[in-house]
Design a protein around this motif. Sequence first.
Motif, PDB file in Angstrom:
ATOM      1  N   TRP A  26      30.342  44.610  41.602  1.00  0.00           N
ATOM      2  CA  TRP A  26      31.014  45.542  40.574  1.00  0.00           C
ATOM      3  C   TRP A  26      32.363  46.268  41.608  1.00  0.00           C
ATOM      4  O   TRP A  26      32.039  46.516  42.673  1.00  0.00           O
ATOM      5  N   LYS A  28      36.217  48.464  41.287  1.00  0.00           N
ATOM      6  CA  LYS A  28      37.174  49.281  40.630  1.00  0.00           C
ATOM      7  C   LYS A  28      38.232  49.505  41.718  1.00  0.00           C
ATOM      8  O   LYS A  28      37.825  50.116  42.727  1.00  0.00           O
ATOM      9  N   THR A  63      26.129  46.494  31.931  1.00  0.00           N
ATOM     10  CA  THR A  63      27.536  45.855  31.966  1.00  0.00           C
ATOM     11  C   THR A  63      28.499  46.736  31.146  1.00  0.00           C
ATOM     12  O   THR A  63      29.498  47.340  31.695  1.00  0.00           O
ATOM     13  N   ASN A  64      27.951  46.948  30.210  1.00  0.00           N
ATOM     14  CA  ASN A  64      28.611  48.039  29.195  1.00  0.00           C
ATOM     15  C   ASN A  64      29.017  49.362  29.747  1.00  0.00           C
ATOM     16  O   ASN A  64      30.243  49.711  29.549  1.00  0.00           O
ATOM     17  N   GLN A  67      31.602  48.705  32.636  1.00  0.00           N
ATOM     18  CA  GLN A  67      32.831  48.412  31.969  1.00  0.00           C
ATOM     19  C   GLN A  67      33.411  49.658  31.499  1.00  0.00           C
ATOM     20  O   GLN A  67      34.686  49.740  31.607  1.00  0.00           O
ATOM     21  N   TYR A  71      35.028  49.759  35.832  1.00  0.00           N
ATOM     22  CA  TYR A  71      34.652  48.552  36.590  1.00  0.00           C
ATOM     23  C   TYR A  71      34.733  47.204  36.112  1.00  0.00           C
ATOM     24  O   TYR A  71      34.622  47.027  34.744  1.00  0.00           O
ATOM     25  N   ARG A  72      34.974  46.190  36.826  1.00  0.00           N
ATOM     26  CA  ARG A  72      34.928  44.778  36.432  1.00  0.00           C
ATOM     27  C   ARG A  72      34.018  44.173  37.557  1.00  0.00           C
ATOM     28  O   ARG A  72      33.695  44.513  38.727  1.00  0.00           O
ATOM     29  N   TRP A  73      33.255  43.126  37.005  1.00  0.00           N
ATOM     30  CA  TRP A  73      32.232  42.161  37.856  1.00  0.00           C
ATOM     31  C   TRP A  73      33.157  41.056  38.312  1.00  0.00           C
ATOM     32  O   TRP A  73      33.666  40.172  37.819  1.00  0.00           O
TER      33      TRP A  73
END
Length: 76
Positions: A26, A28, A63-64, A67, A71-73
């Motif tokens: 993760w 950001k 994940t939800n 996000q 944050y992004r994977w």
Amino acid sequence: MKLNQLAVLTSISLLLAACASGSYQWHKNGVSVHDTDSQISKCKYDIDMARDVSTEKAKAMLTNCMQKEGYRWVYR
């Protein structure tokens, strides 16, 4: 003798290649690793408060949650 040397060199090469490879995490912009870990822990805590959540559902919820916080994977 040469076969043993080849086996050792091959093993070392594979070990070094494995250590050099990246992984997904993760991310950001402008956020420290410590703060990212704290956010992951908060999301996991919130998920743990839900009852009877399957593993797949928990992954989707994580994940939800991440996000939603921006944050992004990503592969790093």
